[in-house]
Design a protein around this motif. Sequence first.
Motif, PDB file in Angstrom:
ATOM      1  N   GLN A  26       0.443  -1.764   0.457  1.00  0.00           N
ATOM      2  CA  GLN A  26      -0.311   0.095  -0.092  1.00  0.00           C
ATOM      3  C   GLN A  26       0.897   1.386  -0.173  1.00  0.00           C
ATOM      4  O   GLN A  26       0.708   2.099  -0.530  1.00  0.00           O
ATOM      5  N   LEU A  27       1.971   1.464   0.861  1.00  0.00           N
ATOM      6  CA  LEU A  27       2.556   2.826   0.870  1.00  0.00           C
ATOM      7  C   LEU A  27       3.405   2.538  -0.140  1.00  0.00           C
ATOM      8  O   LEU A  27       3.639   3.735  -0.984  1.00  0.00           O
ATOM      9  N   ALA A  28       4.070   1.591  -0.732  1.00  0.00           N
ATOM     10  CA  ALA A  28       5.039   2.097  -2.190  1.00  0.00           C
ATOM     11  C   ALA A  28       4.175   1.743  -3.102  1.00  0.00           C
ATOM     12  O   ALA A  28       5.048   2.880  -3.811  1.00  0.00           O
ATOM     13  N   GLU A  29       2.803   1.714  -3.326  1.00  0.00           N
ATOM     14  CA  GLU A  29       1.713   2.355  -4.539  1.00  0.00           C
ATOM     15  C   GLU A  29       1.804   3.660  -4.207  1.00  0.00           C
ATOM     16  O   GLU A  29       1.762   4.385  -5.304  1.00  0.00           O
ATOM     17  N   GLU A  30       1.388   4.136  -3.421  1.00  0.00           N
ATOM     18  CA  GLU A  30       1.365   5.533  -2.717  1.00  0.00           C
ATOM     19  C   GLU A  30       1.834   6.361  -3.406  1.00  0.00           C
ATOM     20  O   GLU A  30       1.989   7.147  -4.071  1.00  0.00           O
ATOM     21  N   GLU A 183      -4.748  -4.453  16.920  1.00  0.00           N
ATOM     22  CA  GLU A 183      -5.994  -5.700  16.825  1.00  0.00           C
ATOM     23  C   GLU A 183      -6.479  -6.136  16.691  1.00  0.00           C
ATOM     24  O   GLU A 183      -5.577  -6.789  15.670  1.00  0.00           O
ATOM     25  N   ASP A 184      -7.673  -5.785  15.438  1.00  0.00           N
ATOM     26  CA  ASP A 184      -8.398  -6.433  14.361  1.00  0.00           C
ATOM     27  C   ASP A 184      -8.288  -5.015  13.492  1.00  0.00           C
ATOM     28  O   ASP A 184      -9.268  -5.423  12.891  1.00  0.00           O
ATOM     29  N   LEU A 185      -7.822  -4.297  13.589  1.00  0.00           N
ATOM     30  CA  LEU A 185      -7.504  -2.723  12.254  1.00  0.00           C
ATOM     31  C   LEU A 185      -7.576  -3.795  10.763  1.00  0.00           C
ATOM     32  O   LEU A 185      -6.427  -4.526  10.766  1.00  0.00           O
ATOM     33  N   ASP A 186      -8.546  -3.227  10.048  1.00  0.00           N
ATOM     34  CA  ASP A 186      -8.192  -3.476   8.570  1.00  0.00           C
ATOM     35  C   ASP A 186      -8.105  -2.184   7.937  1.00  0.00           C
ATOM     36  O   ASP A 186      -8.960  -1.810   7.166  1.00  0.00           O
ATOM     37  N   PHE A 187      -6.052  -2.325   8.379  1.00  0.00           N
ATOM     38  CA  PHE A 187      -6.220  -0.876   7.305  1.00  0.00           C
ATOM     39  C   PHE A 187      -6.138  -1.946   5.120  1.00  0.00           C
ATOM     40  O   PHE A 187      -5.851  -0.650   4.293  1.00  0.00           O
ATOM     41  N   ALA A 188      -6.194  -3.364   5.171  1.00  0.00           N
ATOM     42  CA  ALA A 188      -6.792  -3.218   3.946  1.00  0.00           C
ATOM     43  C   ALA A 188      -7.746  -3.204   3.408  1.00  0.00           C
ATOM     44  O   ALA A 188      -7.538  -3.272   1.924  1.00  0.00           O
ATOM     45  N   ILE A 191     -10.232   2.189   4.155  1.00  0.00           N
ATOM     46  CA  ILE A 191      -8.974   3.742   3.950  1.00  0.00           C
ATOM     47  C   ILE A 191      -8.610   4.296   5.081  1.00  0.00           C
ATOM     48  O   ILE A 191      -7.825   4.807   5.068  1.00  0.00           O
ATOM     49  N   ALA A 192     -10.497   4.066   5.878  1.00  0.00           N
ATOM     50  CA  ALA A 192     -10.001   5.175   7.476  1.00  0.00           C
ATOM     51  C   ALA A 192      -8.640   4.404   8.006  1.00  0.00           C
ATOM     52  O   ALA A 192      -7.977   5.267   8.568  1.00  0.00           O
ATOM     53  N   ALA A 193      -9.000   3.666   8.283  1.00  0.00           N
ATOM     54  CA  ALA A 193      -7.727   2.018   9.138  1.00  0.00           C
ATOM     55  C   ALA A 193      -6.662   2.716   8.368  1.00  0.00           C
ATOM     56  O   ALA A 193      -5.751   2.664   9.241  1.00  0.00           O
ATOM     57  N   TYR A 194      -6.047   2.923   7.499  1.00  0.00           N
ATOM     58  CA  TYR A 194      -4.725   2.832   6.745  1.00  0.00           C
ATOM     59  C   TYR A 194      -4.198   3.439   6.445  1.00  0.00           C
ATOM     60  O   TYR A 194      -3.062   4.194   6.870  1.00  0.00           O
ATOM     61  N   GLN A 195      -5.118   5.432   6.661  1.00  0.00           N
ATOM     62  CA  GLN A 195      -4.544   6.143   6.645  1.00  0.00           C
ATOM     63  C   GLN A 195      -4.535   6.575   8.612  1.00  0.00           C
ATOM     64  O   GLN A 195      -3.656   7.071   8.779  1.00  0.00           O
TER      65      GLN A 195
END
Length: 214
Positions: A26-30, A183-188, A191-195
């Motif tokens: 995700q980071l590399a693509e952005e 925990e169970d954060l779904d950043f995949a 979008i808000a979790a990834y941010q």
Amino acid sequence: MMNTFPYQFIAIEGNIGAGKTTLSNQLAEEYGCRLILEQFTDNPFLPLFYDNPERYSFPVELFFMTERHKQLQEELSQTDLFQQSIIADYFFIKTLLFAKNNLKEEEYRLFQRLFNVLNSTFPRPDLLVYLHRPVERLLHHIRKRGRTFEQDITGTYLEQIQASYLEFFRTETAIPILIIELEDLDFANEIAAYQQVKDLIFQEYGPGVHRKQP
């Protein structure tokens, strides 16, 4: 690319199933970073190791070490190391941490000597990020992605790996280490979790361990 990535070289680490490869992608693509992904599926001893750890632990760890060293040596020695940011989904130290859990004492002593020679030439990352999740969540991710050779991984084994990382972090004082309690954060998929995760990574950290929760 809207913003500049704030690091020249970072490593995203974590236990099996924590999401380190997903976040690295995700980071590399952005941000247009050069991406180094561990080629663990190429290890021919890995399925054998999960079936018979005592017999195949040394060849599986030796193969991992030589392949990781070869890959990192090729990637990190390129002339554009400090012209384009690099994100790796592993840090070479994981070689020693996994080996410590899997090898007999006399095997580990030999392995450690080899590791120290190979490790001496690598640059340190500007930031080491460790994605921490409860073992139950790791097991859920492992089952969900369905890699056949991973399905016999136990919670006890994951706890041992986690303990090895945390023990290493207590002794590493030269680089910043960011432990993110996911925990169970779904950043995949969120979008808000990834941010939230990205906001933590983009803060400034001094050498030593820093624990953060999104």
